[in-house]
Scaffold this active site. Structure first.
Site, PDB file in Angstrom:
ATOM      1  N   LYS A  56       0.820  -1.227   0.000  1.00 29.41           N
ATOM      2  CA  LYS A  56       0.000   0.000   0.000  1.00 29.41           C
ATOM      3  C   LYS A  56       0.853   1.275   0.000  1.00 29.41           C
ATOM      4  O   LYS A  56       0.424   2.308  -0.528  1.00 29.41           O
ATOM      5  CB  LYS A  56      -0.972  -0.020   1.179  1.00 29.41           C
ATOM      6  N   GLY A  91      -8.012  -3.165   2.521  1.00 25.93           N
ATOM      7  CA  GLY A  91      -9.364  -3.645   2.795  1.00 25.93           C
ATOM      8  C   GLY A  91      -9.767  -3.510   4.251  1.00 25.93           C
ATOM      9  O   GLY A  91     -10.648  -4.212   4.708  1.00 25.93           O
ATOM     10  N   GLY A  92      -9.101  -2.583   4.968  1.00 24.88           N
ATOM     11  CA  GLY A  92      -9.526  -2.293   6.336  1.00 24.88           C
ATOM     12  C   GLY A  92      -8.772  -3.050   7.418  1.00 24.88           C
ATOM     13  O   GLY A  92      -8.999  -2.823   8.601  1.00 24.88           O
ATOM     14  N   HIS A 149     -17.063   6.115  -0.004  1.00 23.33           N
ATOM     15  CA  HIS A 149     -16.117   5.258  -0.719  1.00 23.33           C
ATOM     16  C   HIS A 149     -16.555   5.232  -2.180  1.00 23.33           C
ATOM     17  O   HIS A 149     -17.609   4.683  -2.504  1.00 23.33           O
ATOM     18  CB  HIS A 149     -16.132   3.846  -0.125  1.00 23.33           C
ATOM     19  N   GLU A 170      -9.503   3.006  -5.817  1.00 18.18           N
ATOM     20  CA  GLU A 170     -10.388   3.335  -4.700  1.00 18.18           C
ATOM     21  C   GLU A 170     -10.052   4.707  -4.114  1.00 18.18           C
ATOM     22  O   GLU A 170      -8.877   4.996  -3.845  1.00 18.18           O
ATOM     23  CB  GLU A 170     -10.227   2.322  -3.557  1.00 18.18           C
ATOM     24  N   GLU A 209      -6.368   3.019  -2.318  1.00 17.63           N
ATOM     25  CA  GLU A 209      -5.784   1.744  -2.768  1.00 17.63           C
ATOM     26  C   GLU A 209      -6.168   1.499  -4.219  1.00 17.63           C
ATOM     27  O   GLU A 209      -7.118   2.097  -4.724  1.00 17.63           O
ATOM     28  CB  GLU A 209      -6.355   0.563  -1.947  1.00 17.63           C
ATOM     29  N   ARG A 262      -7.924  -6.510  -9.815  1.00 14.57           N
ATOM     30  CA  ARG A 262      -8.779  -7.634 -10.225  1.00 14.57           C
ATOM     31  C   ARG A 262     -10.124  -7.107 -10.711  1.00 14.57           C
ATOM     32  O   ARG A 262     -10.425  -5.924 -10.563  1.00 14.57           O
ATOM     33  CB  ARG A 262      -9.036  -8.530  -9.004  1.00 14.57           C
TER      34      ARG A 262
HETATM   35  C1  MV4 Z   1      -9.439   5.664   5.732  1.00 16.77           C
HETATM   36  C2  MV4 Z   1     -10.550   6.191   6.424  1.00 16.77           C
HETATM   37  C3  MV4 Z   1     -10.487   7.490   6.832  1.00 16.77           C
HETATM   38  N1  MV4 Z   1      -9.393   8.233   6.577  1.00 16.77           N
HETATM   39  N2  MV4 Z   1      -8.370   6.433   5.494  1.00 16.77           N
HETATM   40  C4  MV4 Z   1     -11.036   1.185   5.375  1.00 16.77           C
HETATM   41  C5  MV4 Z   1     -10.784   0.202   4.295  1.00 16.77           C
HETATM   42  C6  MV4 Z   1      -9.530   0.630   3.646  1.00 16.77           C
HETATM   43  N3  MV4 Z   1      -9.577   0.358   2.250  1.00 16.77           N
HETATM   44  C7  MV4 Z   1      -9.426   2.078   3.946  1.00 16.77           C
HETATM   45  N4  MV4 Z   1     -10.361   2.349   4.990  1.00 16.77           N
HETATM   46  C8  MV4 Z   1     -10.489   3.598   5.487  1.00 16.77           C
HETATM   47  N5  MV4 Z   1      -9.433   4.415   5.269  1.00 16.77           N
HETATM   48  C9  MV4 Z   1      -8.357   7.691   5.916  1.00 16.77           C
HETATM   49  N6  MV4 Z   1      -7.287   8.440   5.670  1.00 16.77           N
HETATM   50  C10 MV4 Z   1     -11.653   5.353   6.648  1.00 16.77           C
HETATM   51  C11 MV4 Z   1     -11.628   4.048   6.192  1.00 16.77           C
HETATM   52  C12 MV4 Z   1     -12.822   3.277   6.442  1.00 16.77           C
HETATM   53  C13 MV4 Z   1     -13.650   2.863   5.383  1.00 16.77           C
HETATM   54  C14 MV4 Z   1     -13.326   3.112   4.060  1.00 16.77           C
HETATM   55  C15 MV4 Z   1     -14.138   2.699   3.037  1.00 16.77           C
HETATM   56  C16 MV4 Z   1     -15.312   2.039   3.327  1.00 16.77           C
HETATM   57  C17 MV4 Z   1     -15.656   1.763   4.617  1.00 16.77           C
HETATM   58  C18 MV4 Z   1     -14.845   2.158   5.664  1.00 16.77           C
HETATM   59  C19 MV4 Z   1     -15.204   1.897   6.976  1.00 16.77           C
HETATM   60  C20 MV4 Z   1     -14.388   2.305   7.989  1.00 16.77           C
HETATM   61  C21 MV4 Z   1     -13.197   2.985   7.729  1.00 16.77           C
END
Ligand code: MV4
Length: 452
Positions: A116, A164-165, A208, A275, A287, A291
């Site tokens: 990442k 993916g969290g 998202h 994303e 990210e 795929r």
């Molecule tokens: C974050 C964020 C807030 N600020 N990054 C969660 C999954 C991963 N792909 C990235 N994620 C997050 N990154 C920053 N700088 C909040 C999340 C996040 C989230 C992101 C997308 C969809 C659902 C989520 C649920 C909780 C936190």
């Protein structure tokens, strides 16, 4: 063009890929575990090879068995679907070494995006807007404090090998930072064998939004618009739509153009998803997935383009069938992921489906590998089908979705269908007024799914 494609997956996505192969006149081979001998993908394929016992690591993740199945059947390409080996750089490299085409990007591109920190560095270099934060890995507390003070609290610490969290810690104040940094590093080391972490500004209420992109591997890149995947629970997407209710055509064209040229500059080949978090009118890269995604059908619905056809064309050297100016966005589409789970607790509910009846009519698509009498094995993901609804606009799409959910019958097991019947009646959902935290808050209130 390929003579024979081996599908290294199961369930609805194996069927999805089979359908594309049949339309293109390509022979199909599927591999399956002993638990999947009765699966629909096994019944519909031209050939099948049993590659091992139920656990994924012994079957769907067993690279040697899959390569052997290619050699035995004479398959000249492998479609990995999503999950399993779809983002495994070593698998892509091994297939290439055996002169078998991996239907996906190069091992090197998979490797970059799997790290990442490297992914973010690459995105930034290609002109994609990223979340403000550290330039690479952070190890020292002093450095972490300096970076956090620069971007302002709250901040989030993420594992470079995560995604993916998995492996994230939020620090709201400087006092939180030391513990967050140390916990994030030790958890990342234990979970991924790599304790590299990085710091970002924590966005409080983003959506998202992800861009569907394609590269032809020869310097051309296109985008197929965005999907809004904000409705998630514990980092599992539940409901996805295209277009995003939050974007207008100008914003779409702008971020799409940036993503398409980034993919072109990278020399990327095949399907990808970039994303973003989206807040206050700004996009922030988080990210890139290398795929085909579960939710690709909403993009297919509004563009009318078969993305698996495009993957196969590009992998076989035939290039993309479309130029950017040929890609038009028509109407609105929503996908509901139907899981064999309790709609309240999301506890998996495997077992025998006694009755399975799918909705039909204009604008309805159901992608599913199950049927009446099918016994869902307990070993794999609980996704049993996807309902994808298309309408000329979001209002029509929602009306049609409500009707389709009324027609859908799945007896014998618990499913997430009652949750969707609640969501289509919710005012925030009707207005497209939700962020990444909306669903968890809604579920915490606990007064929904009354009639499940
Ligand atoms: C974050 C964020 C807030 N600020 N990054 C969660 C999954 C991963 N792909 C990235 N994620 C997050 N990154 C920053 N700088 C909040 C999340 C996040 C989230 C992101 C997308 C969809 C659902 C989520 C649920 C909780 C936190």
């Amino acid at each position: 063009m390929f003579q024979k494609i081996l599908i290294a997956n199961r369930g609805e996505i194996a069927l999805r890929v089979l359908r594309a192969c049949k339309e293109l006149g390509i022979q199909t081979v599927v591999v399956h575990s002993t638990a999947d001998a009765d699966a629909m993908h096994v019944r519909l394929a031209d050939e099948s090879v049993c590659i091992g016992p139920p656990p994924s690591r012994d079957s769907y993740l067993n690279i040697h068995q899959i390569v052997a199945a290619c050699e035995i059947t004479g398959a000249d390409a492998v479609h990995p679907g999503y999950g399993f080996l779809s983002e495994n750089a070593k698998f892509a490299d091994i297939l290439a070494a055996h002169n078998i085409t991996f239907i996906g990007p190069s091992g090197d591109h998979i490797r970059i995006m799997g790290d990442k920190i490297e992914a973010k560095r690459t995105a930034k270099r290609l002109g994609i807007p990223v979340v403000p934060g550290s330039d690479g890995a952070v190890t020292e507390e002093k450095e972490a404090k300096r970076i956090a003070a620069g971007i302002g609290y709250p901040v989030i610490i993420k594992a470079s090998a995560g995604g993916g969290g998995r492996g994230m810690k939020v620090a709201r104040t400087e006092e939180d930072l030391e513990v967050a940094l140390q916990t994030a590093r030790s958890e990342a080391g234990a979970a991924f064998g790599d304790d590299a972490v990085y710091i970002e500004k924590y966005l409080e209420k983003p959506r998202h939004i992800e861009l569907q992109v394609f590269g032809d591997g020869a310097g051309r890149g296109v985008h197929f618009g965005e999907r809004d995947c904000s409705l998630q629970r514990r980092h599992q997407k539940v409901w996805e739509e295209a277009n995003s209710p939050a974007l207008n055509a100008e914003e779409r064209a702008r971020i799409g153009g940036i993503c398409a040229s980034a993919v072109a500059d990278l020399g990327y080949s095949g399907a990808g998803t970039i994303e973003f978090l989206y807040e206050n009118g700004e996009f922030y890269f988080i990210e890139m997935n290398t795929r085909l995604q579960v939710e690709h059908p909403v993009t297919e619905a509004i563009t009318g383009i078969d993305l698996v056809h495009e993957q196969i064309r590009v992998a076989s050297g035939g290039g993309l069938s479309v130029r950017q100016e040929d890609i038009k966005f028509n109407g609105h589409a929503i996908e509901c992921r139907i899981n064999a789970e309790d709609p309240r607790t999301f506890t998996p509910s495997p077992g025998t489906i006694t009755h399975f009846h799918t909705p039909g009519g204009l604008g309805i698509r159901v992608d599913s590998g199950v049927y009446s009498g099918y016994k869902i094995p307990p070993y794999y993901d609980s996704l049993i089908g996807k309902l994808i609804v298309h309408g000329r606009n979001r209002v029509e799409c929602m009306m049609r979705l409500r009707r389709a959910l009324d027609e859908f019958v799945v007896d014998g097991i618990k499913t997430t269908l009652p949750l969707f019947r609640d969501l289509v009646g919710n005012a925030d959902i009707a207005n497209g007024d939700y962020d990444i935290h909306w669903l968890e808050k809604y579920l915490a209130k606990g007064d929904e799914v009354a009639n499940s």
